[in-house]
Each structure stands twice: as structure tokens, then as C-alpha cells.
Design a protein around this motif. Structure first.
Motif, short mmCIF file in Angstrom:
data_model
loop_
_atom_site.label_atom_id
_atom_site.label_comp_id
_atom_site.label_asym_id
_atom_site.label_seq_id
_atom_site.Cartn_x
_atom_site.Cartn_y
_atom_site.Cartn_z
N THR A 61 0.95 -1.12 0.01
CA THR A 61 0.10 0.06 -0.04
C THR A 61 0.84 1.14 -0.18
OG1 THR A 61 -1.59 -1.12 1.11
CG2 THR A 61 -1.94 1.12 1.31
N ALA A 62 0.63 2.24 -0.93
CA ALA A 62 1.29 3.53 -1.15
C ALA A 62 1.28 4.56 0.11
CB ALA A 62 1.10 4.13 -2.33
N MET A 63 2.12 5.04 0.77
CA MET A 63 2.21 5.93 1.69
C MET A 63 1.42 7.08 1.06
SD MET A 63 3.35 5.18 4.52
CE MET A 63 3.53 6.68 5.29
N PRO A 64 0.53 7.68 1.77
CA PRO A 64 -0.46 8.83 1.44
C PRO A 64 0.33 10.22 1.31
CG PRO A 64 -1.01 8.46 3.65
CD PRO A 64 -0.10 7.27 3.05
N LYS A 65 0.47 11.09 0.40
CA LYS A 65 1.31 12.22 0.36
C LYS A 65 0.77 13.27 1.40
CE LYS A 65 2.18 11.69 -4.48
NZ LYS A 65 1.91 12.52 -5.93
N ASP A 66 1.32 14.21 1.47
CA ASP A 66 0.91 15.24 2.69
C ASP A 66 -0.23 15.94 2.11
OD1 ASP A 66 3.56 14.90 4.05
OD2 ASP A 66 4.38 16.49 3.24
N GLY A 67 -1.11 16.02 3.17
CA GLY A 67 -2.54 16.77 2.85
C GLY A 67 -3.59 15.75 2.38
N GLU A 68 -3.11 14.50 2.21
CA GLU A 68 -4.38 13.56 1.87
C GLU A 68 -4.66 12.61 3.05
OE1 GLU A 68 -2.29 10.91 -0.69
OE2 GLU A 68 -2.35 12.05 -2.46
N LEU A 69 -4.21 12.86 4.13
CA LEU A 69 -4.69 12.27 5.26
C LEU A 69 -5.91 13.13 5.97
CD1 LEU A 69 -1.79 10.76 7.29
CD2 LEU A 69 -3.47 9.59 6.00
N MET A 70 -6.89 12.36 6.23
CA MET A 70 -8.06 13.11 6.96
C MET A 70 -7.54 13.23 8.53
SD MET A 70 -11.26 11.12 5.30
CE MET A 70 -12.52 11.73 6.23
N LYS A 71 -8.07 14.20 9.12
CA LYS A 71 -7.87 14.13 10.51
C LYS A 71 -8.83 13.64 11.46
CE LYS A 71 -5.41 16.25 13.91
NZ LYS A 71 -3.80 15.91 14.02
N ALA A 72 -8.34 12.70 12.24
CA ALA A 72 -9.08 12.04 13.17
C ALA A 72 -9.74 12.96 14.33
CB ALA A 72 -8.59 10.84 13.64
N THR B 110 0.05 10.24 13.63
CA THR B 110 0.02 10.05 12.02
C THR B 110 -0.70 8.61 11.78
OG1 THR B 110 2.11 11.35 11.64
CG2 THR B 110 1.28 9.38 10.25
N MET B 111 -0.54 7.65 12.75
CA MET B 111 -1.09 6.22 12.36
C MET B 111 -2.55 6.46 12.82
SD MET B 111 1.43 4.73 11.33
CE MET B 111 0.32 3.08 11.17
N ILE B 112 -3.03 7.02 13.82
CA ILE B 112 -4.33 7.44 14.15
C ILE B 112 -5.17 7.86 12.76
CG2 ILE B 112 -6.14 8.58 15.39
CD1 ILE B 112 -4.06 8.25 17.75
N ASP B 113 -4.32 9.04 12.48
CA ASP B 113 -5.15 9.57 11.15
C ASP B 113 -5.01 8.93 9.84
OD1 ASP B 113 -5.58 11.74 12.48
OD2 ASP B 113 -3.59 12.92 11.91
N TRP B 114 -3.89 8.19 9.66
CA TRP B 114 -3.87 7.04 8.46
C TRP B 114 -4.95 6.14 8.43
CZ3 TRP B 114 -2.88 2.08 6.93
CH2 TRP B 114 -2.50 2.01 5.63
N TYR B 115 -5.41 5.41 9.70
CA TYR B 115 -6.46 4.24 9.69
C TYR B 115 -7.55 4.91 9.58
CZ TYR B 115 -3.49 0.09 10.00
OH TYR B 115 -2.57 -0.79 9.45
N TYR B 116 -8.00 6.16 10.24
CA TYR B 116 -9.22 6.68 10.05
C TYR B 116 -9.54 6.91 8.59
CZ TYR B 116 -12.73 10.49 10.83
OH TYR B 116 -13.76 10.93 10.94
N THR B 117 -8.50 7.79 8.10
CA THR B 117 -8.79 7.81 6.62
C THR B 117 -9.14 6.61 6.08
OG1 THR B 117 -7.04 9.88 6.61
CG2 THR B 117 -7.62 8.82 4.46
N ARG B 118 -8.45 5.63 5.99
CA ARG B 118 -8.63 4.46 5.25
C ARG B 118 -10.27 4.14 5.56
NH1 ARG B 118 -5.19 3.31 1.38
NH2 ARG B 118 -6.29 1.17 1.30
N ALA B 119 -10.41 4.00 6.88
CA ALA B 119 -11.71 3.37 7.25
C ALA B 119 -12.86 4.46 6.77
CB ALA B 119 -11.86 3.61 8.87
N ILE B 120 -12.85 5.57 6.74
CA ILE B 120 -13.89 6.38 6.10
C ILE B 120 -13.94 6.16 4.79
CG2 ILE B 120 -14.64 8.75 5.85
CD1 ILE B 120 -14.94 7.90 8.76
N THR C 39 -17.70 3.32 9.53
CA THR C 39 -18.01 4.35 10.65
C THR C 39 -16.67 4.38 11.30
OG1 THR C 39 -18.76 2.83 12.31
CG2 THR C 39 -20.39 4.17 10.64
N ALA C 40 -16.55 5.28 12.03
CA ALA C 40 -15.01 5.34 12.82
C ALA C 40 -15.19 6.22 14.09
CB ALA C 40 -13.82 5.71 12.21
N GLU C 41 -15.03 5.25 15.15
CA GLU C 41 -15.21 5.88 16.50
C GLU C 41 -13.78 6.09 17.22
OE1 GLU C 41 -18.04 5.77 20.49
OE2 GLU C 41 -17.91 4.11 19.05
N HIS C 42 -13.32 7.13 18.06
CA HIS C 42 -12.16 7.22 18.30
C HIS C 42 -12.35 7.73 19.99
CE1 HIS C 42 -8.10 9.84 18.59
NE2 HIS C 42 -8.03 8.63 19.24
#
Length: 249
Positions: free
Chosen positions: A91-102, A189-199, A204-207
Motif C-alpha cells: 500500500t502506497a504511503m499517502p502524500k502530505d495533505g491526503e490524510l483526514m484528521k481523526a 499519524t497512524m491514527i489519522d492514517w487508519y481513520y482515513t482508510r476506514a472512512i 464508521t469510525a469512533e475514536h
């Protein structure tokens, strides 16, 4: 002194010198004796056997010798463990700005972290889930690192994951994956990465947060798929992660 006496003296001088040196061994004789010893004539058999035995050499260790020499070894030194930055997935690493903020974490709900706190294995963690499907499939888990490469497309293994343990099953309609791993990326970063993948994957995604451990979890209504992720800071840097993913029907 008469001519006759002089002649006698000259004749006797070499004989006197020969008589004086008769008690000493000639150098040639010393060399011959040394040769006999080296050849084993009269030498200790155990000593000669040790001297004549072949020297045992480990070729792999020999290649790593001379570490302080000017010329480098013919091959790099081997390491017992891969570096933290070795990618384990495609899986490719997302570029800056592509991650959603959890979203900011909420206080832990009653019992939300109980399974993770009580379980000693991935199977135990899965068996303690409230989702009946996940709990029933936990007994069928088989442990193998290969399951880490068979994660659901929407909840993949992180590209820089370093797998500690993995399990999974496809038996009897189950599609369950469980992986413990670490990643060199910071916790947020890992929280945001998996939150972005889930959405993006339709979940749904609960934190939630309790005592430094974060929980991300959610479900997908279309097929009943579910995921649960526990994340915490790794001593020395990076993030430790326990991940459960049920692929649904």
C-alpha cells in the motif's frame, strides 16, 4: 729456533685447534637435529598431531573479519532483525495533505478496552469482542505471518508495518484477520492514517482514549464488516498496534 722445530710447530697447531673444538657439536649437526624434531623423529605424537591438523574456518565469519581494515568486506554484515523502515506491504504511503484528521478522542466507554487489557493473545482479543460474528470466528484463527498480507482492502496493513504476530481464518464463512505490529510513524499519524482508510472504505469510525491507548473502531452497514484498532506510543519512537478486521459476509 731451528728450521726443524719451526716446521714441527706449524704442523702441530691445526691438530691442537681440532682437539679443542672436538667437544662442541658442529652447526650442521644442530640443524640436522632440529630437522629431526620438526619431522617428528622423537617428537611428542600429541603435539605433532595438533600441529598437523587442519585449521577449522567458518567461511561466513571469515567474510565478516577485518572490520577495521581499509578494504571493506565483500558483503554487508547480516542483521538479525529488519530495520523499522522496511516496508511489509504494497500500500502506497499517502502524500502530505491526503490524510483526514481523526476527531479528538472521547473518554473510553465502559468495557471498550477490557478485551485488550485482558487478552494475552490475538485469539483471546478476538474472542472477547462484543460482535458475535467476530467472537465466534476467533476459535478458528490460525497463526501465520502470511495472514498479515491478506488484510481487507479497506483496512490494510500499514506499508511500514513490522509484524510481531498475525492470525486469520477463512473457515466456515469467517473472514477474520488479527495482527500485532509496530510502525516507525508517530502515534497521531497512524491514527489519522487508519481513520482515513476506514472512512474512505465506507466504515464508521469512533475514536476513544484510555490511559494513553487509543481505540479506533467501526462497522460497514453494506456487508457487516467491522474493524477494531488499539494504538499506543512505542518506547523509543513509533507506534505499537493491535488490529482486528472482520471482512463481513
Amino acid at each position: 729456533m731451528t728450521r726443524t722445530v719451526k716446521a714441527i710447530a706449524v704442523f702441530l697447531a691445526p691438530l691442537a685447534l681440532a682437539a679443542c673444538s672436538g667437544g662442541e657439536e658442529a652447526p650442521q649437526n644442530n640443524v640436522a637435529a632440529l630437522d629431526d624434531e620438526l619431522a617428528g623423529n622423537g617428537a611428542d605424537p600429541a603435539l605433532m598431531g595438533a600441529l598437523q591438523d587442519q585449521i577449522m574456518v567458518d567461511p561466513q565469519l571469515a567474510q565478516q573479519s577485518n572490520k577495521d581494515a581499509i578494504r571493506p568486506p565483500s558483503q554487508p554484515y547480516s542483521a538479525p532483525l529488519p530495520a523499522e523502515t522496511v516496508a511489509a506491504g504494497k500500500t502506497a504511503m499517502p502524500k502530505d495533505g491526503e490524510l483526514m484528521k481523526a476527531p479528538a478522542p472521547t473518554a473510553a466507554k465502559a468495557g471498550a478496552f477490557a478485551a485488550q487489557e485482558q487478552a494475552a493473545t490475538l485469539g483471546g482479543l478476538a474472542a472477547r469482542q462484543k460482535n458475535p460474528r467476530t467472537a465466534s470466528c476467533a476459535a478458528k484463527l490460525a497463526y501465520s505471518a502470511g495472514w498479515a498480507a491478506r488484510m481487507p482492502a479497506a483496512i490494510p496493513l500499514h506499508p511500514q508495518a513490522r509484524v510481531v504476530e498475525a492470525a486469520g481464518t477463512q473457515a466456515d464463512g469467517c473472514s477474520l484477520r488479527a495482527v500485532t505490529f509496530s510502525a516507525p510513524q508517530p502515534l497521531q499519524t497512524m491514527i489519522d492514517w487508519y481513520y482515513t482508510r476506514a472512512i474512505k472504505g465506507g466504515y464508521t469510525a469512533e475514536h476513544q482514549l484510555k490511559d494513553g491507548t487509543h481505540l479506533l473502531g467501526g462497522t460497514r452497514k453494506s456487508d457487516g464488516a467491522a474493524f477494531l484498532i488499539f494504538l499506543s506510543d512505542r518506547p523509543g519512537g513509533g507506534t505499537d498496534i493491535d488490529l482486528l478486521a472482520d471482512g463481513g459476509k
